[in-house]
Design an enzyme around this catalytic site. Structure first.
Site, mmCIF file in Angstrom:
data_model
loop_
_atom_site.group_PDB
_atom_site.id
_atom_site.type_symbol
_atom_site.label_atom_id
_atom_site.label_comp_id
_atom_site.label_asym_id
_atom_site.label_seq_id
_atom_site.Cartn_x
_atom_site.Cartn_y
_atom_site.Cartn_z
ATOM 1 C CG ASP A 1 -3.283 -4.321 4.994
ATOM 2 O OD1 ASP A 1 -2.410 -3.438 5.106
ATOM 3 O OD2 ASP A 1 -4.358 -4.123 4.398
ATOM 4 C CD GLU A 2 -5.500 -6.018 1.124
ATOM 5 O OE1 GLU A 2 -6.562 -6.573 0.786
ATOM 6 O OE2 GLU A 2 -5.295 -4.798 0.999
ATOM 7 C CB VAL A 3 2.912 -7.882 1.970
ATOM 8 C CG1 VAL A 3 4.262 -7.763 1.258
ATOM 9 C CG2 VAL A 3 2.789 -6.843 3.083
ATOM 10 C CG HIS B 1 -2.001 -1.069 1.145
ATOM 11 N ND1 HIS B 1 -3.161 -0.940 0.418
ATOM 12 C CD2 HIS B 1 -2.044 -2.302 1.700
ATOM 13 C CE1 HIS B 1 -3.889 -2.042 0.534
ATOM 14 N NE2 HIS B 1 -3.233 -2.890 1.309
#
Length: 523
Positions: free
Chosen positions: A314-316, A254
């Protein structure tokens, strides 16, 4: 047996009491209090009568936070023309606090007691923040049709110490005034943390002192940036409403908006990047990254006084790292070939070491725990995925503190009274066999409003009164959990917000408020 007896008394009281609700209510509805107090009992069926123009809040000990709260609640009483013709029986609310300290942390007491009779009212609290919670309860006891006050005895305190709401200001910019209004509304539901997801892939609206080019290059425009003056304004406003601001700077994923400023900061991976770009997460193998992060977070801990920073995590997506030749060579050299969880672990250890050196506590999204990264015991795990109960069980077994958001994503809208879905969720319901020690490690939760489809035009109405449902589950006793008991109260709370000038959307399929929201009257 004491808890069972207390629960019996509460439910017996709720089943017998009748009164007129705050606005638009009918006889037979419960006290229009949101969130519902831990203990409340009716003193008299004859209400007190006040004159909103002359009513006063008095405190022998005070400070600017309490004085501003008095002015605010006096203003709420006088938003609409009303002339009291009935004999006035109650002229003041006396407020007694033990301390005038302005310190605000998760450990700050918010307890209060409130006693209202026909001719006397007394609010007692440990400090100004407990008094503020009691002022809101007192205001909710006022029937603004005739300015009578229900006579009750209240002893109240929060069930959870972490009661947050999150705003995303990267996907769509929110004006400072909109953020302040949301903080104000949050205080009406006794929330105490503003989780500010200030930057993300789409834009970087934070105006950094150390790296001013980050917002110049990363924001949508210079009209879509939070200056240091703006941030200070929000921080002061939050403290004056008993709300802690916890900033989130999510890495290593992100971060596309960061990469506009620093060449080599992000991983280059053509055709495998984020949001159609050629770039993905931060490049953990670039030593210059950690120099930038050290300087940046050294600034953040000075700007934001909270004990906590949210570090994201998150969401790597590993696909970008997999398609970068330099990272592949680095991993071979460090004997972790193909193990991208270990690469992520390497990055997070370096980041947490930086934040530790700055004497800040931190919160991370649950993937940091799920990926078996080597994190320190003081880390707070923030669960947002559907399997949160398993995460809480495993995390609390290992001694980690947790907060919940998984069932409180307000941006996921559905037809009908979807607040009932949010209301059914309890952070401590993850395992009926959990030990008391595990239960105490669950600090509370955060209500999330992600910014894909909200901006200044709709963020207030989409958030409220829906957010009041989980807010009650975070404050009130565990056995205050029946949507049927909440239904008339959340509608009263909605009408109270409308009365105060907020465009809170309907909570029920039909109904009205005595004072309706009308943004068109001057068009």
């Amino acid at each position: 047996y004491y808890n069972e007896y207390k629960s019996y008394l509460r439910m017996s009281y709720l089943s017998t009491i009748t009164m007129i609700a705050f606005i638009g209510g009918t006889v037979g509805t419960p006290l229009p209090l949101v969130p519902y107090p831990q203990n409340v009992s009716l003193i008299s069926h004859t209400p007190a009568v006040i004159n909103p123009r002359t009513f006063r809040f008095l405190a022998p000990r005070s400070n600017i936070i309490l004085e501003e709260a008095f002015a605010r609640y006096h203003r709420y009483l006088n938003l609409h023309d009303f002339v009291q013709t009935a004999p006035v029986t109650l002229e003041t609310l006396n407020v007694v606090i033990e301390s005038v300290s302005e310190t605000l942390t998760l450990e700050t007491s918010e307890n209060y007691t409130l006693a209202v009779s026909e001719n006397a009212a007394l609010l007692k609290a440990d400090n100004v923040y407990g008094a503020m919670r009691g002022l809101e309860t007192f205001s909710q006891l006022i029937n603004t049709r005739n300015y009578t006050v229900t006579c009750v005895q209240v002893h109240d305190y929060p069930r959870y110490k972490f009661r947050g709401f999150m705003l995303d200001t990267s996907r769509h910019y929110l004006a400072v005034d909109a953020i302040k209004k949301l903080i104000t509304a949050a205080s009406w539901s006794k929330l105490n943390v503003f989780h500010w997801h200030i930057v993300d892939d789409p834009s970087f609206p934070y105006s950094s002192i150390t790296f001013p080019q980050m917002s110049v290059a990363g924001a949508y425009s210079q009209d879509h940036v939070y200056s240091q003056t703006d941030i200070l304004d929000i921080l002061i406003h939050a403290q004056r409403h008993g709300v802690i601001v916890v900033p989130e700077f999510d890495t290593p994923g992100h971060t596309l908006s960061w990469g506009h400023t620093f060449p080599g900061f992000l991983t280059h991976c053509p055709k495998h990047g984020n949001i159609g770009s050629d770039y993905g997460p931060i490049d953990p193998t670039n030593e210059n990254v950690y120099s930038i992060l050290t300087k940046f977070f050294s600034e953040i801990v000075e700007v934001f006084p909270s004990d906590f920073i949210h570090l994201g995590g998150d969401e790597v997506h590993y696909g970008c790292w997999e398609n970068n030749a330099n990272i592949t060579q680095w991993m071979e050299k460090h004997n972790i070939t193909g193990d991208y969880e270990k690469l992520e672990d390497y990055y997070e250890k370096r980041l947490i070491s930086i934040v530790d050196s700055l004497n800040k506590n931190y919160i991370v999204w649950e993937e940091i725990f799920n990926h078996h990264l080597d994190i320190k015991p003081k880390t707070i795990i923030h669960a947002w995925l559907p399997n949160w109960k398993s995460v809480f069980q495993n995390a609390t077994e290992k001694g980690y503190r947790c907060i919940l958001s998984a069932c409180w994503y307000l941006n996921r809208i559905s037809y009908g009274e979807d607040w009932q879905h949010f209301y059914k969720c309890d952070p401590r319901s993850f395992n009926t066999s959990a030990t008391p020690e595990q239960q105490q490690l669950v600090l509370g939760g955060t209500i999330c409003m992600w910014g894909e489809y909200v901006d200044n035009t709709n963020v207030l109405s989409r958030t409220w009164p829906r957010a009041a449902a989980p807010a009650e589950r975070l404050w009130s006793a565990a056995d205050i959990n029946d949507p049927a008991f909440m239904e008339p109260r959340i509608e009263a709370h909605r009408c109270r917000m409308v009365f105060r000038g907020y465009p809170a959307e309907p909570a029920k399929s039909r109904g009205f408020c005595d004072v309706e929201y009308n943004p068109y009257r001057q068009l």
